[in-house]
Motif scaffolding. Structure first.
Motif, PDB file in Angstrom:
ATOM      1  N   LYS A   1       0.824  -1.196   0.000  1.00 57.41           N
ATOM      2  CA  LYS A   1       0.000   0.000   0.000  1.00 57.41           C
ATOM      3  C   LYS A   1       0.872   1.265   0.000  1.00 57.41           C
ATOM      4  N   ILE A   2       0.294   2.337  -0.523  1.00 57.02           N
ATOM      5  CA  ILE A   2       0.951   3.638  -0.499  1.00 57.02           C
ATOM      6  C   ILE A   2       0.160   4.514   0.470  1.00 57.02           C
ATOM      7  N   LEU A   3       0.782   4.900   1.591  1.00 62.10           N
ATOM      8  CA  LEU A   3       0.128   5.725   2.605  1.00 62.10           C
ATOM      9  C   LEU A   3       0.633   7.157   2.463  1.00 62.10           C
ATOM     10  N   ILE A   4      -0.291   8.092   2.196  1.00 63.59           N
ATOM     11  CA  ILE A   4       0.092   9.478   1.940  1.00 63.59           C
ATOM     12  C   ILE A   4      -0.448  10.369   3.057  1.00 63.59           C
ATOM     13  N   SER A  48      -8.439  -3.307   0.604  1.00 63.36           N
ATOM     14  CA  SER A  48      -8.769  -3.319  -0.826  1.00 63.36           C
ATOM     15  C   SER A  48      -8.283  -2.054  -1.544  1.00 63.36           C
ATOM     16  N   TYR A  49      -7.803  -1.086  -0.772  1.00 63.03           N
ATOM     17  CA  TYR A  49      -7.325   0.169  -1.377  1.00 63.03           C
ATOM     18  C   TYR A  49      -5.810   0.126  -1.563  1.00 63.03           C
ATOM     19  N   LYS A  50      -5.352   0.712  -2.651  1.00 62.45           N
ATOM     20  CA  LYS A  50      -3.924   0.772  -2.936  1.00 62.45           C
ATOM     21  C   LYS A  50      -3.308   2.076  -2.415  1.00 62.45           C
ATOM     22  N   PHE A  51      -4.011   3.185  -2.621  1.00 60.29           N
ATOM     23  CA  PHE A  51      -3.525   4.499  -2.214  1.00 60.29           C
ATOM     24  C   PHE A  51      -4.429   5.036  -1.103  1.00 60.29           C
ATOM     25  N   ILE A  52      -3.842   5.284   0.058  1.00 62.57           N
ATOM     26  CA  ILE A  52      -4.614   5.730   1.217  1.00 62.57           C
ATOM     27  C   ILE A  52      -4.106   7.101   1.661  1.00 62.57           C
ATOM     28  N   LEU A  90      -1.537  -3.581   7.650  1.00 58.98           N
ATOM     29  CA  LEU A  90      -1.336  -3.513   6.201  1.00 58.98           C
ATOM     30  C   LEU A  90       0.142  -3.619   5.838  1.00 58.98           C
ATOM     31  N   ASP A  91       0.397  -4.048   4.621  1.00 60.94           N
ATOM     32  CA  ASP A  91       1.757  -4.059   4.067  1.00 60.94           C
ATOM     33  C   ASP A  91       1.973  -2.708   3.379  1.00 60.94           C
ATOM     34  N   ILE A  92       2.678  -1.795   4.044  1.00 62.52           N
ATOM     35  CA  ILE A  92       2.892  -0.453   3.503  1.00 62.52           C
ATOM     36  C   ILE A  92       4.240  -0.405   2.786  1.00 62.52           C
ATOM     37  N   SER A  93       4.181  -0.245   1.472  1.00 63.36           N
ATOM     38  CA  SER A  93       5.400  -0.211   0.670  1.00 63.36           C
ATOM     39  C   SER A  93       6.033   1.180   0.630  1.00 63.36           C
ATOM     40  N   LEU A  94       5.198   2.215   0.797  1.00 65.83           N
ATOM     41  CA  LEU A  94       5.729   3.573   0.709  1.00 65.83           C
ATOM     42  C   LEU A  94       4.951   4.491   1.644  1.00 65.83           C
ATOM     43  N   PHE A  95       5.688   5.192   2.490  1.00 65.69           N
ATOM     44  CA  PHE A  95       5.136   6.146   3.457  1.00 65.69           C
ATOM     45  C   PHE A  95       5.468   7.539   2.915  1.00 65.69           C
ATOM     46  N   LYS A 109       6.100   2.890  14.393  1.00 67.56           N
ATOM     47  CA  LYS A 109       4.985   1.992  14.711  1.00 67.56           C
ATOM     48  C   LYS A 109       4.521   1.210  13.487  1.00 67.56           C
ATOM     49  N   LEU A 110       4.757   1.763  12.304  1.00 72.12           N
ATOM     50  CA  LEU A 110       4.371   1.080  11.066  1.00 72.12           C
ATOM     51  C   LEU A 110       5.509   0.235  10.495  1.00 72.12           C
ATOM     52  N   GLY A 111       6.593   0.097  11.252  1.00 67.18           N
ATOM     53  CA  GLY A 111       7.685  -0.774  10.823  1.00 67.18           C
ATOM     54  C   GLY A 111       8.740  -0.098   9.972  1.00 67.18           C
ATOM     55  N   ASP A 112       8.909   1.213  10.096  1.00 69.66           N
ATOM     56  CA  ASP A 112       9.917   1.976   9.342  1.00 69.66           C
ATOM     57  C   ASP A 112       9.849   1.716   7.832  1.00 69.66           C
TER      58      ASP A 112
END
Length: 502
Positions: A57-60, A104-108, A127-132, A160-163
């Protein structure tokens, strides 16, 4: 991997803008990245394109509701439906539905305030966050022009999100602020990509008026003659509303005010009407503009003097995103610095408010620990604004504070607030000095951001002989050596949008 082919296939562009490819390549190589790219060069593409390649996921993190909404709309125009904004626009039922199906969302997109809610953080940790992504990253720094206390917590959030792999984006940050961003995010090794802040197609013009009251007549004349669309920036909600009404009543153009006092639904409507050409002019406070994706804005007028160089550059950067000539006009009258000084004082708790707060704290609270809470009713009783209260909470419960004794905490907080006000006041007088300068305005801005001048541009500023007549309706001259790719990109986007709407 051919990035240009992905760019053309998914976004309809044939080439990258300044710095985009370097940032994207850095991210895809697995490097934490701090990118300072000029306003209007498409910073959002720097996480949109990698998001199509990265598995998670991409968390913005985004500071403004209007900015989030605009970015979500952009994604959908390019055919990406797996995008959501977690903010106060969602009803309780909508938020619960989104959180239930968050995977189910890719960009959050999410505001830093939402990250304070334990349940939401718990869902994100699953979630598996690939990019913060930290958008408008200058908000992290207490020395930045738009410091937000909740942004300063993002280093803790990352841990907290695993760096996760991190991208920090900004358009306007001095070297001191950039270093503060890196330290606050707790990133030891980061790839810094810093492009020029200069936008050669935006000319700068300062017009001196003998009296503040002359501004009303002059702004009507300017909007009547200048090629539209445009934005007029104010630091007063009342003035924004008055000028918008005046423009409409005199039949000059279709105009609406936009500020923090306008309800959320109306703000979204006004923003969309402006983007799609149903409004000619927005009379706005700084609440409008960040991330608004309208390419053909031809003028920016500052009715009031901005509080600092960074916000001025951010706001004029709304213009000329299509690469064509645009003009930024600042109207100045004697004593204009008094309003921003007054606003700077209001953004911070006063000494009287600080004394009142600490005097009200009971003996039982004299050894407050980090896990405790300030009595929330004191916020209302003390007349603290939302921002003032968050500054107080951030300081009192900072893990880096050196004392839990109330008297020492009170003295340290007063010192901190005084330092903040000194910085704000210094920024205001730096802006005033720039307004009153008799040398090239572009060179002074570049010097402020520690950049060397790359030579004179054809349409520079009033100190370099610029004439406002060149920017009147029907008179706008093409920029020398205009980039034909701009028109190819524009046509390609139209065709792609048509296909997506079928």
């Amino acid at each position: 991997m051919e990035l240009e082919s992905i760019l053309e296939k998914h976004f309809g562009y044939y080439s990258f803008k300044t710095g985009q490819k370097e940032v994207i390549s850095s991210i895809l190589a697995g490097n934490h990245t701090l990118a300072m790219l000029p306003t209007g060069t498409g910073k959002s593409l720097c996480y949109q394109l990698p998001g199509l390649i990265l598995k998670g996921k991409i968390l913005i993190i985004s500071p403004l509701l209007s900015l989030m909404q605009d970015q979500v709309e952009q994604f959908k125009r390019f055919g990406e439906k797996r995008v959501i904004a977690l903010n106060s626009f969602l009803s309780s039922e909508e938020r619960n539905n989104v959180l239930t199906s968050l995977s189910s969302y890719k960009f959050i997109f999410i505001s830093p305030e939402m990250l304070r809610i334990p349940f939401i953080m718990g869902r994100l940790q699953g979630l598996d966050i690939s990019l913060f992504v930290v958008d408008e990253a200058h908000c992290i720094s207490q020395w930045g022009y738009d410091f937000r206390p909740d942004y300063s917590k993002l280093g803790d959030i990352r841990q907290k999100l695993g760096d996760p792999l991190t991208l920090a984006l900004t358009a306007t940050a001095t070297s001191r602020v950039r270093e503060d961003i890196i330290a606050s995010l707790r990133i030891e090794k980061i790839n810094k990509i810093e492009s020029t802040i200069d936008r050669p197609n935006i000319a700068m013009y300062v017009e001196n008026l003998s009296d503040y009251h002359d501004k009303k007549d002059r702004v009507i004349e300017l909007v009547t003659s200048l090629q539209k669309p445009g934005i007029i920036y104010f630091t007063s909600k009342k003035a924004a509303e008055q000028i918008a009404s005046l423009l409409v009543d005199k039949g000059v153009c279709r105009a609406m005010p936009y500020h923090g006092g306008v309800d959320q639904n109306s703000r979204i409507l006004i923003q969309q009407q402006f983007i799609y050409g149903q409004l000619d002019v927005i009379c706005a406070t700084s609440a409008f503009g960040m991330g608004v994706n309208k390419e053909n804005i031809r003028f920016i007028i500052h009715y009031h003097m901005p509080m600092q160089m960074e916000s001025y550059l951010q706001e004029i950067g709304r213009a000329g995103r299509d690469g064509l000539p645009s003009i930024a006009v600042l109207l100045h009258s004697p004593g204009d610095e008094q309003l921003p000084i007054h606003l700077a004082e209001g953004e911070l708790p006063s000494e009287q408010q600080i004394d009142w707060l600490f005097n009200r704290l009971s003996d039982e609270q004299r050894s407050m620990d980090v896990g405790g809470q300030l009595p929330n009713q004191f916020k209302e009783f003390g007349g603290f604004s939302e921002v003032q209260w968050r500054i107080i909470e951030d300081f009192v419960y900072s893990p880096h504070r050196h004392s839990s004794r109330l008297e020492e905490l009170q003295a340290a907080f007063k010192k901190f607030i005084n330092e903040r006000f000194i910085v704000k006041k210094k920024n205001i007088f730096q802006m005033k000095k720039w307004v009153e300068a008799t040398s090239c305005r572009r060179e002074l801005i570049l010097r402020y951001f520690d950049e060397a001048s790359s030579g004179k541009v054809p349409f520079c500023c009033d100190q370099c002989g610029l004439q406002l007549n060149d920017y009147q309706t029907g008179q706008l001259a093409p920029m020398p050596k205009a980039n034909e790719e701009l028109w190819k990109d524009y046509l390609a986007k139209i065709l792609i949008n048509r296909e997506l709407s079928k």
